[in-house]
Design an enzyme around this catalytic site. Sequence first.
Site: not given
Ligand code: ADP
Length: 357
Positions: A19-22, A39, A24, A134, A16-17
């Site tokens: 990001g920079s670190f992994g 995550k 989700v 952030d 579903v997502g």
């Molecule tokens: P990173 O630290 O790698 O940037 P994030 O925690 O920001 O990772 O998560 C990346 C993406 O995953 C978010 O922008 C969001 O779209 C999705 N995401 C993160 N946490 C959740 C959650 N609890 N429920 C649904 N989607 C999530």
Amino acid sequence: MSLVGYQRFSVIGRVVGSGSFGVVFQAKVREKGQTVAIKKVFQDDRFENREVEILCLLDHENCMPLKHAFNFLEGEEYLFYNLELEFFSENIHRVIAHYANYRQTLPLIYVKLYMFQTLRGLAYLHSMGICHRDIKPPNLLIDPASQHLKIGDFGSAKLLTNDKPSISYICSRYYRAPELLIGATDYTCSIDMWSAGVILGELLIGTPFFKGENGTEQLVEIIKVLGTPTKDQVFAMNDYYVNFQFPKIDPNDWGNVFHEKYSPIVSLEAVDLISQLLVYFPYQRMKPFEALGHPFFDEIKFGTNLPNGKLFPNLFNFQKKEFDYGKRWIRKILPNSKIIVLCYEHICSWEPNFPVC
Ligand code: ADP
């Protein structure tokens, strides 16, 4: 927090997502059938990772809670750690993009609801000395059924202390406070308030408020609105900064700014609030509790229903800790009837200083 493995889940679903670190992904908990987000973060020993540590400190309506954390051996190493979080299917970035697709901006009531909940989350974090570092629309997660918002992604969060510097290369570009853009390492939690102000602007105009292609351009975009910072302002942001080669530009009038950027929903209160968040002097930026008391939020203080008739998410269930911290502003934040209910719930241990009780 207990350590469990992937056996805990009956379904490991779609990503579903990322990001920079992994990444989700969505999953279903075997026992209760509950949908959660996992995550999966690469464990990079070169960087200090405080995410789990900070998540374990949090217990607030507007901060994404950690349900479990687990890792397991992959070959001979623990390559990743996994965070099980509540699943919130939307985020502010996607909501804004959805409206922008139809050339619309969000109805103002949602702007108020999202900003109020973001500020409440920040008030809680800052009261503990935690700076998120952030704050940006994709990290503001939403449950579309209730419009409940939780701040997510604590991967950059840090407990700031006066005695130790912090890196300035933090926060996503459009949302970076000017002191970060000029390399400050002794910044405060007020960098999150700058990001909150930029997000308010984005919610009002439907597109990022300051959109620079790189750090220098980002600063120029800010200067086009706030004008060239004075020497005092530069020193307040970073007292080691010696390069004063900024373009000479007069501050723009806030009414004009919104006229140029165009927003059909901007109100006088919205302009007043943003003008107190997007301020060069970090210590002059509104604090989150102060912002919660701003008249921009009056409509949600007295209203109770979303446009679809459903009730608002819980906005005023202040914990005792929050209440004590924000006491100075509480009369502006809550209607009297709600203050009295909260006094009753918290058994009013702060009664002597709190005339309403
Ligand atoms: P990173 O630290 O790698 O940037 P994030 O925690 O920001 O990772 O998560 C990346 C993406 O995953 C978010 O922008 C969001 O779209 C999705 N995401 C993160 N946490 C959740 C959650 N609890 N429920 C649904 N989607 C999530």
